[in-house]
Design a protein around this motif. Sequence first.
Motif, short mmCIF file in Angstrom:
data_model
loop_
_atom_site.label_atom_id
_atom_site.label_comp_id
_atom_site.label_asym_id
_atom_site.label_seq_id
_atom_site.Cartn_x
_atom_site.Cartn_y
_atom_site.Cartn_z
N TYR A 493 0.81 -1.22 0.00
CA TYR A 493 0.00 0.00 0.00
C TYR A 493 0.85 1.27 0.00
N ASN A 494 1.51 1.51 -1.09
CA ASN A 494 2.42 2.64 -1.19
C ASN A 494 1.87 3.72 -2.15
N PRO A 495 1.19 4.74 -1.61
CA PRO A 495 0.54 5.75 -2.45
C PRO A 495 1.52 6.49 -3.36
N GLY A 496 2.78 6.63 -2.93
CA GLY A 496 3.77 7.30 -3.76
C GLY A 496 3.98 6.53 -5.06
N TRP A 497 4.03 5.21 -4.94
CA TRP A 497 4.19 4.34 -6.11
C TRP A 497 2.98 4.47 -7.03
N HIS A 498 1.78 4.41 -6.42
CA HIS A 498 0.55 4.51 -7.23
C HIS A 498 0.52 5.84 -7.98
N ALA A 499 1.02 6.89 -7.33
CA ALA A 499 0.96 8.23 -7.93
C ALA A 499 1.78 8.31 -9.22
N VAL A 500 2.84 7.51 -9.30
CA VAL A 500 3.69 7.53 -10.50
C VAL A 500 2.85 7.27 -11.75
N PHE A 501 1.95 6.28 -11.67
CA PHE A 501 1.18 5.89 -12.86
C PHE A 501 0.06 6.90 -13.14
N ASP A 502 -0.52 7.42 -12.05
CA ASP A 502 -1.53 8.48 -12.22
C ASP A 502 -0.91 9.65 -12.98
N VAL A 503 0.28 10.03 -12.55
CA VAL A 503 0.94 11.20 -13.13
C VAL A 503 1.29 10.95 -14.60
N GLU A 504 1.78 9.75 -14.91
CA GLU A 504 2.09 9.43 -16.31
C GLU A 504 0.84 9.56 -17.19
N ASN A 505 -0.27 9.06 -16.66
CA ASN A 505 -1.52 9.13 -17.43
C ASN A 505 -1.96 10.58 -17.63
N MET A 506 -1.85 11.37 -16.56
CA MET A 506 -2.30 12.76 -16.65
C MET A 506 -1.41 13.59 -17.58
N LEU A 507 -0.12 13.29 -17.59
CA LEU A 507 0.79 14.02 -18.48
C LEU A 507 0.40 13.80 -19.94
N LEU A 508 0.11 12.54 -20.27
CA LEU A 508 -0.24 12.21 -21.65
C LEU A 508 -1.55 12.91 -22.05
N LEU A 509 -2.54 12.87 -21.16
CA LEU A 509 -3.84 13.47 -21.49
C LEU A 509 -3.77 15.00 -21.51
N SER A 510 -2.91 15.56 -20.67
CA SER A 510 -2.75 17.03 -20.66
C SER A 510 -2.22 17.50 -22.01
N GLU A 511 -1.26 16.75 -22.52
CA GLU A 511 -0.74 17.09 -23.85
C GLU A 511 -1.88 17.00 -24.87
N GLY A 512 -2.71 15.98 -24.72
CA GLY A 512 -3.86 15.82 -25.62
C GLY A 512 -4.81 17.00 -25.55
N ILE A 513 -5.08 17.48 -24.34
CA ILE A 513 -5.98 18.64 -24.17
C ILE A 513 -5.41 19.85 -24.90
N ILE A 514 -4.14 20.12 -24.65
CA ILE A 514 -3.55 21.34 -25.21
C ILE A 514 -3.48 21.27 -26.75
N ARG A 515 -3.09 20.12 -27.27
CA ARG A 515 -2.97 20.00 -28.74
C ARG A 515 -4.33 20.23 -29.42
N SER A 516 -5.36 19.69 -28.84
CA SER A 516 -6.70 19.87 -29.40
C SER A 516 -7.14 21.33 -29.25
N ALA A 517 -6.83 21.91 -28.09
CA ALA A 517 -7.24 23.30 -27.82
C ALA A 517 -6.56 24.27 -28.78
N LEU A 518 -5.32 23.94 -29.16
CA LEU A 518 -4.60 24.78 -30.12
C LEU A 518 -5.26 24.72 -31.50
N GLU A 519 -5.75 23.55 -31.86
CA GLU A 519 -6.35 23.37 -33.18
C GLU A 519 -7.69 24.07 -33.33
N ARG A 520 -8.49 24.07 -32.26
CA ARG A 520 -9.82 24.67 -32.38
C ARG A 520 -9.71 26.19 -32.26
#
Lengths: 588, 257
Positions: A493-520
């Motif tokens: 039960y190591n929340p720091g470890w779990h956070a690593v994968f959350d953060v990786e997912n959010m980084l990828l999706l954040s890039e997705g948000i910005i790229r789409s926002a630039l296009e519209r």
Amino acid sequence: MKQETYETLDYDIIVIGAGGSGLRAAVAASEGSGLKVAVITKSLLGKAHTVMAEGGVAASFGNLDAPDGWETHFYDTMRSGHFINNYRMVEIFAKEAPDRVLELESWGAVFDRTPEGRIMQRPFGAHTFRRLCHIGDHTGLELIRTMQYKAIHTGIDVFQEVTMTKLLISHGRVAGAFGYFRADGRFVLFRARAVVLATGGWGKVYKVTSNSWESTGDGAALAFRAGADLMDMEMVQFHPTGMVWPPGVRGILVTEGVRGEGGLLYNSEGERFMQRYDPERMELSSRDVVARSIFKEVQAGRGTPHGGAWLDISHKGPEYVKMKLPGMYEQFLTLADLDITKERFEVAPTCHYTMGGLRVEPETCATNIPGLFAAGEVACGLHGANRLGGNSLSDLLVFGRRAGMGAREYVAGGVALAEVDEAEIGQEMERVLAPFEREGGVNPYHIHERLQEIMTNHAGIMRSGEILEQGLQKVLELKEEARNMSIQGSRTYNPGWHAVFDVENMLLLSEGIIRSALERKESRGAHWRTDFPDELPEWQKINFVERYDGEAIRIRTEPVKEMPEYLAKLFTYGKAPGLVKQSEKKEA
Amino acid sequence: MAEEFTLSVWRGDASGGHEVEYRVPKETGMVVLDALHYIQHNLAPDLAVRWNCKAAHCGSCGAEVNGVPKLLCKTRMDDYAGQTVSVRPMKTFPVIKDLVTDVSWNYQVAQEIPPLAPTVPAPFNMQQIDADRVQEFHRCIECFLCQDTCHVLRDHHGRDKYFGPRFMVKIAEFEMHPMDGADRVPLLAHEAGVNMCNVTKCCTEVCPQHIRITDNAIIPLKERVADRYYDPVRMLLRRLSGRKKAADAPSSTSVAT
């Protein structure tokens, strides 16, 4: 390093996510089918973000306003989505929502009643009629608890507190998912003939958010890496009314029900400023409009002491407020030392919902990867550029059920369990354990905090090409830095470890948000660009679709499907179909 | 120097542990969960604490603050001004790590309770006054603080005898639903063990949702069991008719606390 092992569990269908849509999907997949179905959740059962929904579930019963019907619910939803919604999803949704709510009633949900003994419905922003079935201000709790007890009695297996790190694909179709149990860090492989993703949104990429820690977009990111299409990623809803003060509660949701029940918004000069932005609908305008109005008032120097607007419900009297909004009363009393039955309170926009997500077929919720289905906030198409309050709870039920049935039909087609590549699993275990091996790397929590800062400043409620470009560079730099995330401690039960994968997912999706926002290059619904302030007709015809090739995000446009005539006709009367007299309809 | 709060947080796992002291900068309106997040983000990234919504809606963050079962997201640090705030896991459940306990037993119990069995199809015709009675029970967020504080479960380890207050509330929710046709009284009398409760109302006191667990759920359920199994007239009728076995009185009684 010792030889790592993993457990293998075989199912016909796995549902990842146990909020409203996941549980509804599991029930649809399992009930009477004889199929082996599992629900996998990253927290405990019944805690998913659905529990936070407050105001109600939208369904056009017309219990109070008889002229309501699916046509008007369809009309309201398309209009508020600024017409980039998938019309067929909206049509299915508006037609099926009432049946799904009644189903819930027969499974034990007890909605507030009208004097005639029917389900009570409250008004909400941009709904033409009183449409939100509710239980005080804890409708989401009622929905998830009812679904939870329904689901555990339909013979499904539930796996709680599991982190899924990879979606497995074999010969172009889904093969299962890999991850670990959070309690002890044991690896687990779920092999499945079909997978339903019901993992919710990614509101945690913003600093001020009403979302719980779970909303890190895991399902969307896993599917994106596996080759699934994401659509409308630029569309992020900022709810007009989040708590503002004290600092620890900043962003916590103040239900739209407060305005639904008669709450009024004022600026620091005591003026009902909505008069300026939407004199017709006032406080009950759509969320994008109200959020932007509050933002503009603060910018113009007419904000409250902590940068928001005043919301006041005290004129309704203590008894009424406590009965209709018991959660809000308690929330302010405990967390802000403030009695909302007596005093006005500060509110400001807070990130609330991601309209974008996995592109799905309206009828079955199938994604572009065979065997992979998606429903609820992780999916895309129903809400367009702005979601109506109350529509997400009915979304969960309508499309949760359809995704479960879609997966069931797919499995009935005779598809076998796909083989899983041992070497791929070996590499994944190595990747997942790597943060323990790195020494002196960066703290995942700090990467998350910095990402939230960047997204809030560069891709928040107010955007421009320049600000977005800067944001993109910052996200890409942070992504690079995040490769070196490291953690200490054990796999227990190591929340720091779990956070690593959350953060990786959010980084990828954040890039997705910005790229789409630039296009519209226009402003539409929740997407507001100061360099392109107008809504432009040509942009109404396209959605932006993203695909990830493992290296870069590729973006393309797809035409918005045109409505058939019987639906297009609903927009020709100059007002909502339910407000049109029979004689007027004939003329049109 | 900025003002600080001092927390003493239990760290450890199933094999044992001890309290560790941390200092956290004070912020207006801070709740215990905020302080724990500060520790997690800056001092001890592997500190295990369950939470989801941080708004008292989900019931994930139950623990014991200075010995009292509380929701960490709803407990203000300034309620303990000048004191060291001790935070420990719920005592009734086995520890997994730090403040996280194994609450899986509750989910097993949930499966034992027969769901609503409506006597008529929806839409139901139901008055608000009838809804009111059960809606109170629907406020439960399954934080299990009532289970944690219940003497039968906490001090007497009576899991095999009593489902606990949370599930009395759940059974009451179905039993008192105006449209329900199922009979859960035999379950209450036997497996669920409603008689084990000796009405000390500790569960009601810790309920963050202010559900009057004892008065409105447990006592009416006890009455249903008493009516069925201990009504002297019925007992006599049963004896005369020889229908003894079907309605055997439950053997469990409450424990001293």
